[in-house]
Design a protein around this motif. Structure first.
Motif, mmCIF file in Angstrom:
data_model
loop_
_atom_site.group_PDB
_atom_site.id
_atom_site.type_symbol
_atom_site.label_atom_id
_atom_site.label_comp_id
_atom_site.label_asym_id
_atom_site.label_seq_id
_atom_site.Cartn_x
_atom_site.Cartn_y
_atom_site.Cartn_z
ATOM 1 N N VAL A 58 36.687 44.901 29.072
ATOM 2 C CA VAL A 58 37.700 44.762 30.122
ATOM 3 C C VAL A 58 37.031 44.691 31.489
ATOM 4 C CG1 VAL A 58 39.584 45.972 31.306
ATOM 5 C CG2 VAL A 58 39.536 45.874 28.806
ATOM 6 N N LEU A 59 36.056 45.546 31.718
ATOM 7 C CA LEU A 59 35.359 45.565 33.006
ATOM 8 C C LEU A 59 34.600 44.255 33.245
ATOM 9 C CD1 LEU A 59 33.957 49.218 32.988
ATOM 10 C CD2 LEU A 59 36.040 48.378 34.088
ATOM 11 N N LEU A 60 33.970 43.739 32.217
ATOM 12 C CA LEU A 60 33.206 42.500 32.368
ATOM 13 C C LEU A 60 34.120 41.297 32.601
ATOM 14 C CD1 LEU A 60 30.422 43.122 29.714
ATOM 15 C CD2 LEU A 60 30.145 43.085 32.212
ATOM 16 N N ARG A 61 35.320 41.307 32.022
ATOM 17 C CA ARG A 61 36.276 40.236 32.319
ATOM 18 C C ARG A 61 36.659 40.256 33.798
ATOM 19 N NH1 ARG A 61 38.519 41.207 27.150
ATOM 20 N NH2 ARG A 61 40.133 42.593 27.993
ATOM 21 N N ALA A 62 36.831 41.441 34.343
ATOM 22 C CA ALA A 62 37.142 41.552 35.771
ATOM 23 C C ALA A 62 35.976 41.048 36.617
ATOM 24 C CB ALA A 62 37.481 42.992 36.127
ATOM 25 N N VAL A 63 34.765 41.360 36.199
ATOM 26 C CA VAL A 63 33.566 40.870 36.892
ATOM 27 C C VAL A 63 33.552 39.344 36.899
ATOM 28 C CG1 VAL A 63 31.046 40.686 36.692
ATOM 29 C CG2 VAL A 63 32.157 42.925 36.516
ATOM 30 N N GLU A 64 33.831 38.772 35.738
ATOM 31 C CA GLU A 64 33.851 37.304 35.629
ATOM 32 C C GLU A 64 34.947 36.702 36.499
ATOM 33 O OE1 GLU A 64 33.638 33.962 32.083
ATOM 34 O OE2 GLU A 64 34.667 35.847 31.678
ATOM 35 N N GLN A 65 36.136 37.297 36.483
ATOM 36 C CA GLN A 65 37.246 36.801 37.305
ATOM 37 C C GLN A 65 36.914 36.857 38.788
ATOM 38 O OE1 GLN A 65 40.480 39.296 36.047
ATOM 39 N NE2 GLN A 65 40.548 38.408 33.996
ATOM 40 N N ALA A 66 36.098 37.830 39.180
ATOM 41 C CA ALA A 66 35.730 37.978 40.590
ATOM 42 C C ALA A 66 34.575 37.068 40.988
ATOM 43 C CB ALA A 66 35.358 39.434 40.876
ATOM 44 N N GLY A 67 34.036 36.318 40.030
ATOM 45 C CA GLY A 67 32.948 35.397 40.337
ATOM 46 C C GLY A 67 31.604 36.069 40.506
ATOM 47 N N LEU A 68 31.439 37.229 39.850
ATOM 48 C CA LEU A 68 30.192 37.975 39.943
ATOM 49 C C LEU A 68 29.312 37.720 38.716
ATOM 50 C CD1 LEU A 68 31.857 41.182 41.328
ATOM 51 C CD2 LEU A 68 29.963 40.017 42.464
ATOM 52 N N ASP A 69 28.081 38.213 38.771
ATOM 53 C CA ASP A 69 27.068 37.977 37.742
ATOM 54 C C ASP A 69 27.346 38.869 36.526
ATOM 55 O OD1 ASP A 69 24.746 37.887 36.197
ATOM 56 O OD2 ASP A 69 23.410 37.783 37.938
ATOM 57 N N VAL A 70 27.878 38.281 35.454
ATOM 58 C CA VAL A 70 28.251 39.057 34.277
ATOM 59 C C VAL A 70 27.038 39.681 33.580
ATOM 60 C CG1 VAL A 70 29.355 38.951 32.005
ATOM 61 C CG2 VAL A 70 30.411 37.801 33.956
ATOM 62 N N PRO A 71 25.928 38.951 33.344
ATOM 63 C CA PRO A 71 24.769 39.594 32.713
ATOM 64 C C PRO A 71 24.240 40.775 33.527
ATOM 65 C CG PRO A 71 24.562 37.217 32.573
ATOM 66 C CD PRO A 71 25.734 37.483 33.474
ATOM 67 N N ARG A 72 24.249 40.646 34.840
ATOM 68 C CA ARG A 72 23.804 41.768 35.688
ATOM 69 C C ARG A 72 24.741 42.963 35.516
ATOM 70 N NH1 ARG A 72 21.552 45.506 37.748
ATOM 71 N NH2 ARG A 72 21.227 45.859 39.976
ATOM 72 N N LYS A 79 40.577 43.972 43.089
ATOM 73 C CA LYS A 79 41.913 43.496 42.719
ATOM 74 C C LYS A 79 41.998 43.147 41.235
ATOM 75 C CE LYS A 79 42.091 40.810 46.463
ATOM 76 N NZ LYS A 79 42.600 39.864 47.493
ATOM 77 N N ALA A 80 40.936 42.558 40.684
ATOM 78 C CA ALA A 80 40.930 42.232 39.250
ATOM 79 C C ALA A 80 41.019 43.507 38.406
ATOM 80 C CB ALA A 80 39.673 41.446 38.891
ATOM 81 N N LEU A 81 40.358 44.559 38.841
ATOM 82 C CA LEU A 81 40.411 45.829 38.115
ATOM 83 C C LEU A 81 41.793 46.465 38.219
ATOM 84 C CD1 LEU A 81 36.938 47.219 39.229
ATOM 85 C CD2 LEU A 81 37.569 46.594 36.887
ATOM 86 N N LEU A 82 42.398 46.411 39.396
ATOM 87 C CA LEU A 82 43.738 46.964 39.567
ATOM 88 C C LEU A 82 44.762 46.221 38.715
ATOM 89 C CD1 LEU A 82 43.712 47.600 43.419
ATOM 90 C CD2 LEU A 82 43.844 49.358 41.647
ATOM 91 N N VAL A 83 44.634 44.907 38.657
ATOM 92 C CA VAL A 83 45.550 44.109 37.833
ATOM 93 C C VAL A 83 45.360 44.442 36.353
ATOM 94 C CG1 VAL A 83 46.041 41.760 37.039
ATOM 95 C CG2 VAL A 83 45.870 42.234 39.494
ATOM 96 N N ALA A 84 44.109 44.541 35.911
ATOM 97 C CA ALA A 84 43.841 44.880 34.514
ATOM 98 C C ALA A 84 44.473 46.219 34.154
ATOM 99 C CB ALA A 84 42.341 44.914 34.257
ATOM 100 N N CYS A 85 44.365 47.175 35.076
ATOM 101 C CA CYS A 85 44.875 48.520 34.811
ATOM 102 C C CYS A 85 46.394 48.577 34.868
ATOM 103 C CB CYS A 85 44.267 49.494 35.823
ATOM 104 S SG CYS A 85 44.773 51.211 35.570
ATOM 105 N N HIS A 86 46.969 48.064 35.946
ATOM 106 C CA HIS A 86 48.385 48.331 36.219
ATOM 107 C C HIS A 86 49.326 47.187 35.818
ATOM 108 C CE1 HIS A 86 47.393 52.031 38.266
ATOM 109 N NE2 HIS A 86 46.440 51.386 38.916
ATOM 110 N N SER A 87 48.844 45.963 35.861
ATOM 111 C CA SER A 87 49.698 44.849 35.443
ATOM 112 C C SER A 87 49.608 44.617 33.935
ATOM 113 C CB SER A 87 49.315 43.565 36.178
ATOM 114 O OG SER A 87 49.421 43.720 37.579
ATOM 115 N N HIS A 88 48.405 44.864 33.358
ATOM 116 C CA HIS A 88 48.186 44.566 31.947
ATOM 117 C C HIS A 88 47.926 45.804 31.093
ATOM 118 C CE1 HIS A 88 48.270 40.495 33.266
ATOM 119 N NE2 HIS A 88 47.100 40.535 33.866
ATOM 120 N N SER A 89 47.923 46.980 31.710
ATOM 121 C CA SER A 89 47.786 48.255 30.975
ATOM 122 C C SER A 89 46.569 48.261 30.052
ATOM 123 C CB SER A 89 49.062 48.544 30.177
ATOM 124 O OG SER A 89 50.186 48.574 31.018
ATOM 125 N N GLN A 90 45.440 47.778 30.536
ATOM 126 C CA GLN A 90 44.250 47.681 29.692
ATOM 127 C C GLN A 90 43.423 48.965 29.739
ATOM 128 O OE1 GLN A 90 42.487 43.980 31.123
ATOM 129 N NE2 GLN A 90 43.603 42.823 29.583
#
Length: 221
Positions: free
Chosen positions: A143-157, A125-136
């Motif tokens: 951009v991908l790592l921001r979505a990872v962070e928003q989803a509560g996943l391990d950013v360094p990984r 959902k974070a990726l879909l919002v970045a793409c379609h709501s924010h045209s990133q």
């Protein structure tokens, strides 16, 4: 008795109908609480696997791929915005300026499905919002790592995955598998490896189909 259904949601980040279809599916599942328990898996499909770095102007891309005129594209965008509003997904009113390669996004989704399956929907959902709501720019690692962070996943990984080719063979294998199964457009929603619901259907259509499949499953038990 609650019926457990396995749902494979085959889709691409760059597909607006996939955003609509996912939101509608989630609305349907909310209405079916107590009747259906969904085990949801996001599977990769690339609409434009040969898209080069830097992407392509979306108007130019749509004209080349579908032969659509600017007027037709504007009309379709209006339809998509309305369908999105109906299921609570907000599309950028100005549309997207460019369309990008989404392979790295699929690699991250594959990783999430393996190592943090409960967070995979949030990443999708974070990726879909970045793409379609924010045209990133969906090939941008930032951009991908921001979505990872928003989803509560391990950013360094995730950063290490993006810096390598990790999960590339696995994603290509899954893409090839669904192509062999006859999937050539998305979203394709596959229930229990047997039932196919195609396209960004309204929530009511998903609800009806899932209820019927659950009832058939219950009768067979």
């Amino acid at each position: 008795m609650t019926q457990s259904l396995k749902i494979d949601f085959v889709s691409d980040i760059s597909c607006p109908w996939c955003a609509i279809g996912l939101s509608a599916l989630e609305q349907a599942l909310d209405k079916l609480q107590g009747e259906v328990a969904a085990e949801l898996h996001f599977q990769p499909f690339e609409l434009n696997p040969q898209m080069p770095p830097g992407g392509q102007d979306i108007g130019e891309h749509l004209a080349q791929k579908y032969g659509s005129t600017p007027e037709q594209q504007a009309e379709i965008r209006d339809t998509i915005r309305q369908r999105g509003a109906d299921v609570g997904f907000s599309f950028n009113a100005g549309g997207r300026g460019r369309i990008y390669n989404t392979f790295d996004a699929h690699r991250l989704l594959h990783w999430a499905g393996l190592e943090a399956a409960d967070r995979q929907p949030a990443l999708k959902k974070a990726l879909l919002v970045a793409c379609h709501s924010h045209s990133q720019n969906m090939e941008s690692h930032e951009v991908l790592l921001r979505a990872v962070e928003q989803a509560g996943l391990d950013v360094p990984r995730a950063r290490a995955i993006l810096a390598s080719d990790e999960f590339a063979p696995e994603v290509r294998e899954r893409e090839a598998f669904y192509t062999r199964q006859g999937i050539h457009s998305v979203p394709a929603v596959i229930i229990n490896d047997r039932h196919l619901i195609s396209g960004g259907q309204p929530a009511a259509a998903f609800e009806q189909a899932l209820r019927q499949i659950a009832a058939e499953q219950s009768a067979a038990q």
